[in-house]
Design a protein around this motif. Structure first.
Motif, PDB file in Angstrom:
ATOM      1  N   GLY A  70       0.843  -1.037  -0.010  1.00 60.43           N
ATOM      2  CA  GLY A  70       0.045   0.003  -0.063  1.00 60.43           C
ATOM      3  C   GLY A  70       0.898   1.379   0.087  1.00 60.43           C
ATOM      4  N   GLY A  71       2.257   1.037   0.252  1.00 57.00           N
ATOM      5  CA  GLY A  71       3.115   2.358   0.249  1.00 57.00           C
ATOM      6  C   GLY A  71       3.603   2.640   1.512  1.00 57.00           C
ATOM      7  N   ALA A  72       3.043   2.336   2.735  1.00 57.71           N
ATOM      8  CA  ALA A  72       3.791   2.228   4.008  1.00 57.71           C
ATOM      9  C   ALA A  72       4.880   1.790   4.251  1.00 57.71           C
ATOM     10  N   ARG A  73       5.759   2.209   4.906  1.00 55.46           N
ATOM     11  CA  ARG A  73       7.133   1.371   5.405  1.00 55.46           C
ATOM     12  C   ARG A  73       7.107   0.802   6.763  1.00 55.46           C
ATOM     13  N   VAL A  74       7.638  -0.405   6.782  1.00 54.81           N
ATOM     14  CA  VAL A  74       7.692  -0.870   8.206  1.00 54.81           C
ATOM     15  C   VAL A  74       9.200  -1.353   8.359  1.00 54.81           C
ATOM     16  N   THR A  75       9.675  -1.025   9.571  1.00 53.15           N
ATOM     17  CA  THR A  75      11.176  -1.258   9.659  1.00 53.15           C
ATOM     18  C   THR A  75      11.182  -2.484  10.923  1.00 53.15           C
ATOM     19  N   ALA A  76      11.899  -3.396  10.689  1.00 56.29           N
ATOM     20  CA  ALA A  76      12.343  -4.616  11.648  1.00 56.29           C
ATOM     21  C   ALA A  76      13.749  -4.733  12.029  1.00 56.29           C
ATOM     22  N   MET A  77      14.026  -5.009  13.225  1.00 58.26           N
ATOM     23  CA  MET A  77      15.206  -5.371  13.696  1.00 58.26           C
ATOM     24  C   MET A  77      15.388  -6.890  13.883  1.00 58.26           C
ATOM     25  N   ILE A  78      16.230  -7.552  13.260  1.00 56.43           N
ATOM     26  CA  ILE A  78      16.279  -9.013  13.438  1.00 56.43           C
ATOM     27  C   ILE A  78      17.868  -9.257  13.479  1.00 56.43           C
ATOM     28  N   THR A  79      17.951 -10.274  13.706  1.00 52.73           N
ATOM     29  CA  THR A  79      19.634 -10.826  13.801  1.00 52.73           C
ATOM     30  C   THR A  79      19.980 -10.965  12.296  1.00 52.73           C
ATOM     31  N   GLY A  80      21.444 -10.884  12.052  1.00 51.61           N
ATOM     32  CA  GLY A  80      22.037 -10.945  10.995  1.00 51.61           C
ATOM     33  C   GLY A  80      21.833 -12.412  10.597  1.00 51.61           C
ATOM     34  N   GLU A  81      21.930 -13.421  11.435  1.00 51.54           N
ATOM     35  CA  GLU A  81      21.948 -14.795  11.029  1.00 51.54           C
ATOM     36  C   GLU A  81      20.373 -14.952  10.706  1.00 51.54           C
ATOM     37  N   SER A  82      19.642 -14.373  11.098  1.00 49.90           N
ATOM     38  CA  SER A  82      17.982 -14.717  10.558  1.00 49.90           C
ATOM     39  C   SER A  82      17.860 -14.075   9.248  1.00 49.90           C
ATOM     40  N   ALA A  83      18.490 -12.869   8.989  1.00 49.92           N
ATOM     41  CA  ALA A  83      18.479 -12.227   7.681  1.00 49.92           C
ATOM     42  C   ALA A  83      19.098 -13.288   6.437  1.00 49.92           C
TER      43      ALA A  83
END
Length: 272
Positions: free
Chosen positions: A233-246
């Motif tokens: 829809g155009g909104a932005r959501v920021t997540a903080m995850i571990t580098g290993e998960s990424a």
């Protein structure tokens, strides 16, 4: 100690113009300067370098404005001779024009005000502004579309530019905030409360919200990785995850992914 008359004679009025959208900081000199540089360079990174700020700071400011604005101010440009970049939308250029006009009037106001300032303490109290700062990384603007009350808590549905978001708050909060269909509200969500999964993960979870979009950018740290998801829809959501998960999820800019957010982890706020 200077005489009161001498103090008054030396008083000067000054101030910096800032445009707020409802009660949220929207655009001031720094953000308008950033928009101008993006328009000139066609690049977020180049704009950030010319202003002496980090790439992350520049994108954070752009995300904040895009999330609050009814229409995006900045968008990615794909393809072309230089392989794409970033550009201002017509709405972004219009904001610059509006700010420049308002700034001229603001200067005239300060000049007129400076001629009549006599009581500094009263003047300071009159124009003083208290800014609320919160630690939640996501400030998302939306409109209430439904309120379903239970015995203690209520389920409130927000429309975030076409994406529904469900929050669980107490009935007392619904009443205190005046939440009802059509009311504008803000969803505050800590980045650490946002889980990321691949769109085709096929997971069944207890998270009430599953918001899908495209990974817009990733900022890797020593331990954690910040992932910014541009929702459909155009909104932005920021997540903080571990580098290993990424790494395990094989996340990359341009790939599809979904944000999982539990409804009780969302704080709702409204402007007075």
């Amino acid at each position: 100690m200077p005489h009161a008359a001498e103090t008054h004679a030396r008083l000067k009025t000054s101030g910096a113009l800032r445009l707020d959208l409802d009660t949220s900081r929207f655009a001031g000199h720094e953000r308008i300067a950033l928009l101008r540089r993006i328009d000139e360079t066609g690049s977020i990174s180049q704009a950030a370098r010319t202003l002496g700020i980090s790439y992350k700071q520049a994108w954070d400011a752009v995300d904040a404005m895009n999330n609050l604005s009814a229409e995006p101010l900045v968008q990615r440009r794909t393809g072309g001779r230089h392989g794409g970049g970033t550009e201002l939308t017509a709405e972004g250029r219009r904001l610059i024009t509006v700010f420049e006009t308002a700034e001229r009037e603001h200067r005239r106001f300060l000049e007129r005000l400076g001629e009549g300032v006599r009581d500094f303490d009263h003047f300071h109290r009159l124009l003083g502004v208290i800014n609320m700062k919160v630690s939640a990384r996501n400030h998302l603007h939306g409109v209430v579309t439904a309120v379903r009350s239970g015995a203690v808590n209520a389920e409130v549905v927000l429309d975030l530019k076409g994406t529904p978001l469900v929050a669980i708050v107490t009935n007392e909060s619904v009443e205190a905030l005046g939440l009802a269909p059509g009311r504008e509200a803000y969803a505050l969500i800590k980045a650490s409360f946002v889980l990321i999964t691949t769109e085709d993960g096929g997971l069944r979870t207890s998270a009430r919200n599953r918001l899908c979009g495209t990974v817009e950018r990733m900022i890797e740290g020593a331990v954690n990785t910040e992932v910014v998801l541009a929702l459909d829809g155009g909104a932005r959501v920021t997540a903080m995850i571990t580098g290993e998960s990424a790494r395990q999820l094989e996340l990359a800019e341009g790939k599809r992914a979904c944000a999982l957010i539990k409804a009780p982890h969302i704080i709702l706020a409204v402007s007075d």
